[in-house]
Design a protein around this motif. Structure first.
Motif, PDB file in Angstrom:
ATOM      1  N   PRO A   2       0.833  -1.215   0.000  1.00  0.00           N
ATOM      2  CA  PRO A   2       0.000   0.000   0.000  1.00  0.00           C
ATOM      3  C   PRO A   2       0.857   1.250   0.000  1.00  0.00           C
ATOM      4  CG  PRO A   2      -0.048  -1.095   2.149  1.00  0.00           C
ATOM      5  CD  PRO A   2       0.655  -2.026   1.221  1.00  0.00           C
ATOM      6  N   SER A   3       0.553   2.155  -0.896  1.00  0.00           N
ATOM      7  CA  SER A   3       1.337   3.375  -1.104  1.00  0.00           C
ATOM      8  C   SER A   3       0.614   4.583  -0.510  1.00  0.00           C
ATOM      9  CB  SER A   3       1.560   3.607  -2.601  1.00  0.00           C
ATOM     10  OG  SER A   3       1.934   4.942  -2.869  1.00  0.00           O
ATOM     11  N   LYS A   4       1.297   5.292   0.371  1.00  0.00           N
ATOM     12  CA  LYS A   4       0.712   6.515   0.927  1.00  0.00           C
ATOM     13  C   LYS A   4       0.579   7.585  -0.140  1.00  0.00           C
ATOM     14  CE  LYS A   4       2.332   5.563   5.613  1.00  0.00           C
ATOM     15  NZ  LYS A   4       3.130   6.001   6.776  1.00  0.00           N
ATOM     16  N   TRP A   5       1.557   7.677  -1.024  1.00  0.00           N
ATOM     17  CA  TRP A   5       1.493   8.691  -2.082  1.00  0.00           C
ATOM     18  C   TRP A   5       0.320   8.434  -3.025  1.00  0.00           C
ATOM     19  CZ3 TRP A   5       3.940  13.173  -2.026  1.00  0.00           C
ATOM     20  CH2 TRP A   5       5.131  13.307  -1.308  1.00  0.00           C
ATOM     21  N   LEU A   6       0.182   7.199  -3.493  1.00  0.00           N
ATOM     22  CA  LEU A   6      -0.919   6.883  -4.412  1.00  0.00           C
ATOM     23  C   LEU A   6      -2.263   7.005  -3.707  1.00  0.00           C
ATOM     24  CD1 LEU A   6       0.592   3.811  -6.296  1.00  0.00           C
ATOM     25  CD2 LEU A   6       0.346   6.157  -7.149  1.00  0.00           C
ATOM     26  N   THR A   7      -2.307   6.678  -2.427  1.00  0.00           N
ATOM     27  CA  THR A   7      -3.560   6.816  -1.681  1.00  0.00           C
ATOM     28  C   THR A   7      -3.936   8.283  -1.533  1.00  0.00           C
ATOM     29  OG1 THR A   7      -3.140   4.741  -0.489  1.00  0.00           O
ATOM     30  CG2 THR A   7      -4.697   6.291   0.501  1.00  0.00           C
ATOM     31  N   LEU A   8      -2.969   9.139  -1.227  1.00  0.00           N
ATOM     32  CA  LEU A   8      -3.238  10.580  -1.160  1.00  0.00           C
ATOM     33  C   LEU A   8      -3.789  11.090  -2.483  1.00  0.00           C
ATOM     34  CD1 LEU A   8      -2.930  13.595  -0.252  1.00  0.00           C
ATOM     35  CD2 LEU A   8      -0.545  13.423  -1.024  1.00  0.00           C
TER      36      LEU A   8
END
Length: 324
Positions: free
Chosen positions: A305-311
């Motif tokens: 899970p990517s924080k950047w892609l989730t943002l």
């Protein structure tokens, strides 16, 4: 869009370059909160590390687009290794995307004007190049750092394709626009307009290029209606030069806010694709990593899970839902 406390806490446990955007765009924190976090970029974390790698000549890795001494015929340029992401343009792109205050790079525009040249024809840095993507990056970075890049803005007016977009292979005879080139040009033009001010001819060219992508619903060939390829739907951060549905949707979010317009309904297919990639815990996963040498990694490997892609994804979907 409401997010759970657990998801918010996970996103906030991040570098200041990411955390301030979560505070501003997802949690609607007061300006004094997210501005204080954004002010930490230069002094800690990713931003600090990248700033420390800038050379005395204003460049990173001693080159404009490729590191100094890069061997275009060597192993790093072949076998799918990917180009390095360490040179000046990529470093400036990164710091600008992260929200670094341009004051932290005071004097850089002047140093690059003196010391940095493009590989193509040894052209001066702020004059731009012949590649549409490079010129899009340089247009935005120049506007950010206060360089005069009006000549590059004019260059885009005379190099658009008949179908409305741009193609970096125009010198090799390309006559149709490219998804990749068009989006990178659009991002640079929009940033220039937002910082320097609107130029009617440039805004008209931007809208024509937006129409090129919208007619294709950001994903499909106009001739057949079929997908342009799996790459269009793949999610990866950092974005680099490649097109993706998320990168495109984020652009159209910014463009609509700049123009005071509602989301175009032709974005719906792309929004549905992006929404479908959301995991049960509310995150989006890194699907691939663009190959190539980097100063350091700022996101997770593929399959996590990517924080950047989730943002980015939550921000796009929140904009879409609110405006509908």
């Amino acid at each position: 869009m409401t997010i759970t406390t657990a998801l918010a806490d996970w996103l906030l446990d991040a570098d200041p370059a990411l955390r301030w955007q979560v505070e501003r765009d997802l949690l609607q924190e007061p300006a004094e909160v997210w501005r204080a976090t954004r002010g930490q970029i230069a002094g800690s974390g990713f931003g600090y590390r990248l700033l420390q790698l800038q050379g005395q000549d204003g460049q990173w890795a001693g080159g404009s687009f490729f590191p100094a001494g890069f061997d275009f015929d060597g192993p790093e340029a072949a076998n799918g290794a990917g180009q390095p992401w360490t040179a000046t343009t990529w470093s400036l792109n990164t710091l600008r995307y992260w929200g670094l205050d341009a004051v932290e790079l005071a004097g850089t525009a002047e140093l690059l004007a003196v010391n940095s040249r493009w590989s193509y024809a040894d052209l001066p840095y702020w004059h731009g190049e012949v590649d549409c993507c490079i010129n899009g990056y340089t247009l935005a970075n120049g506007a950010w750092l206060g360089a005069d890049v009006s000549g590059i803005a004019e260059w885009f007016l005379s190099h658009s394709m008949p179908d409305g977009g741009w193609n970096c292979d125009w010198l090799d005879g390309a006559s149709r626009s490219s998804f990749h080139s068009t989006l990178n040009a659009l991002i640079g033009i929009l940033y220039y307009e937002s910082r320097v001010g609107g130029v009617p001819e440039l805004a008209e060219a931007r809208h024509a290029a937006e129409e090129y992508l919208l007619q294709r619903h950001l994903l499909n060939r106009l001739s057949t209606g079929q997908s342009v390829g799996p790459w269009a739907g793949q999610l990866a951060y950092p974005f680099r030069w490649k097109y993706s549905v998320l990168k495109a949707l984020d652009y159209f979010r910014l463009a609509a806010e700049h123009d005071g317009a509602a989301p175009d309904p032709r974005l719906a297919e792309a929004v549905e694709l992006l929404s479908g990639k959301r995991q049960s815990d509310g995150t989006w996963w890194q699907e691939l990593r663009h190959p190539g040498r980097a100063w350091f990694e700022v996101d997770v490997p593929p399959g996590q899970p990517s924080k950047w892609l989730t943002l980015y994804s939550l921000r796009v979907l929140d904009w879409w839902d609110r405006r509908h």
